[in-house]
Motif scaffolding. Structure first.
Motif, PDB file in Angstrom:
ATOM      1  N   ASP A   1       0.829  -1.215   0.000  1.00  0.00           N
ATOM      2  CA  ASP A   1       0.000   0.000   0.000  1.00  0.00           C
ATOM      3  C   ASP A   1       0.858   1.258   0.000  1.00  0.00           C
ATOM      4  O   ASP A   1       0.617   2.204  -0.754  1.00  0.00           O
ATOM      5  N   GLU A   2       1.875   1.259   0.853  1.00  0.00           N
ATOM      6  CA  GLU A   2       2.752   2.425   0.959  1.00  0.00           C
ATOM      7  C   GLU A   2       3.492   2.664  -0.355  1.00  0.00           C
ATOM      8  O   GLU A   2       3.621   3.803  -0.814  1.00  0.00           O
TER       9      GLU A   2
ATOM     10  N   ILE B   1       1.250   4.243  -2.981  1.00  0.00           N
ATOM     11  CA  ILE B   1       1.068   5.678  -2.722  1.00  0.00           C
ATOM     12  C   ILE B   1       2.283   6.470  -3.183  1.00  0.00           C
ATOM     13  O   ILE B   1       2.159   7.540  -3.787  1.00  0.00           O
ATOM     14  N   LEU B   2       3.480   5.943  -2.922  1.00  0.00           N
ATOM     15  CA  LEU B   2       4.711   6.631  -3.324  1.00  0.00           C
ATOM     16  C   LEU B   2       4.791   6.758  -4.851  1.00  0.00           C
ATOM     17  O   LEU B   2       5.212   7.786  -5.372  1.00  0.00           O
TER      18      LEU B   2
ATOM     19  N   LYS C   1      11.973   7.160  -2.836  1.00  0.00           N
ATOM     20  CA  LYS C   1      11.423   6.536  -1.632  1.00  0.00           C
ATOM     21  C   LYS C   1      10.789   5.194  -1.953  1.00  0.00           C
ATOM     22  O   LYS C   1      10.901   4.236  -1.179  1.00  0.00           O
TER      23      LYS C   1
ATOM     24  N   SER D   1      11.743   1.547  -0.317  1.00  0.00           N
ATOM     25  CA  SER D   1      10.727   0.707   0.316  1.00  0.00           C
ATOM     26  C   SER D   1      10.715  -0.688  -0.295  1.00  0.00           C
ATOM     27  O   SER D   1      10.614  -1.698   0.414  1.00  0.00           O
TER      28      SER D   1
END
Length: 317
Positions: free
Chosen positions: A21-22, A25-26, A34, A38
């Motif tokens: 999910d993160e 979004i990035l 980023k 990740s």
């Protein structure tokens, strides 16, 4: 040798797992450094995750780290040889690397680019992006190393069978590239009739501009605006009017409308609209207004060379 590959470095969207999910979004925020970090952290615990490997390749690609992207996509191809999209992304990253190195060095990898795209096309008969890449590749390669208009048209025909709009746009591209503007115009108009997207109209507008036919360009932009009602098209009309010194009143009116209704989604900064207004007022021999608008353009974007050059020309009048 110069060619443009339609490599769409879009991250895989089958996230599903909350772990990604993160990262999703990035990517949406275009924070690719980023996102890279990740994914790298995730791969430390899950080194065999194909989705993570693909995302890492995508993150590298968005940063133009072509060697790193190639390495990731190569892992995917070796792991799942029958996945068309993996071959497509691998070929695309190789192609983008070819554009970033010397012509002599690029010759050494063109064969691998072509083979990857052909394999992707073979594996997936419905893969539109791969066929677009092959259309461009075969048109832009010199004949001595495999370039072929007939092969390009072959893949345009395959595109047309999958999507008439894509097929017509591809044929328009081929004939425009081959300096046959009448046929290019024909197919771009067919694309507009069948699809009518902003892209279809833009291709025809660009053709008219390249062929020094500004009246037709403006007429086409106005037709596009009638259908799509986009503020950016006001700028397009003003730009053509300013560059070709035609329909200056219409160009002036459109540029003022563009500035009044401007939002970040319009794409072109207001400074460029002010620059076009300065061009128009220069054509009209209105030095005061020309200086006013070029001043506004330079205030907003002080380091743009054409702005400074126009100001010097205005002052010399």
């Amino acid at each position: 040798m110069k060619f443009i590959l339609l490599l769409f470095l879009v991250p895989a969207m089958a996230f599903g797992q909350s772990n990604f999910d993160e990262i999703e979004i990035l990517f949406k925020k275009k924070q690719f450094t980023k996102a890279e970090q990740s994914v790298r952290n995730y791969l430390k615990k899950h080194p065999n995750s194909l989705l993570a490997i693909e995302l890492l390749g995508d993150a590298y690609g968005h940063q133009k780290k072509w060697d790193d992207a190639i390495l990731q996509y190569q892992k995917l191809v070796k792991t799942k040889e029958n996945n068309a999209n993996y071959h497509y992304k691998y070929g695309g990253a190789l192609g983008m690397k070819a554009l970033s190195i010397s012509k002599l060095k690029a010759l050494g990898i063109i064969g691998d680019v072509r083979d990857a795209f052909l394999r992707a096309a073979e594996l997936d008969k419905n893969h539109i992006d791969t066929r677009w890449a092959l259309v461009e590749l075969y048109m832009q390669l010199p004949g001595i190393i495999g370039g072929s208009k007939s092969k390009s048209l072959h893949f345009a025909e395959e595109l047309e069978a999958l999507s008439k709009v894509d097929g017509y746009l591809a044929k328009g591209y081929i004939y425009e590239y081959d300096d046959e503007p009448e046929f290019a115009e024909k197919y771009y108009k067919m694309a507009i009739k069948v699809g009518g997207s902003v892209t279809c109209y833009d291709k025809l507008t660009a053709l008219y501009e390249n062929e020094k036919q500004p009246e037709k360009a403006i007429e086409n932009i106005e037709a596009a605006h009638k259908k799509h009602q986009r503020n950016a098209m006001h700028y397009q009309i003003g730009k053509v009017a300013a560059e070709y010194n035609i329909e200056l009143q219409k160009g002036e009116r459109c540029l003022h409308t563009y500035i009044t209704n401007y939002s970040a989604e319009d794409g072109v900064p207001k400074a460029w609209a002010n620059y076009r207004l300065a061009q128009i007022y220069t054509h009209k021999k209105n030095k005061t207004e020309a200086l006013k608008y070029i001043g506004l353009a330079i205030t907003e974007l002080p380091n743009i060379k054409p702005f400074k050059e126009l100001r010097e020309r205005i002052l010399e009048q």
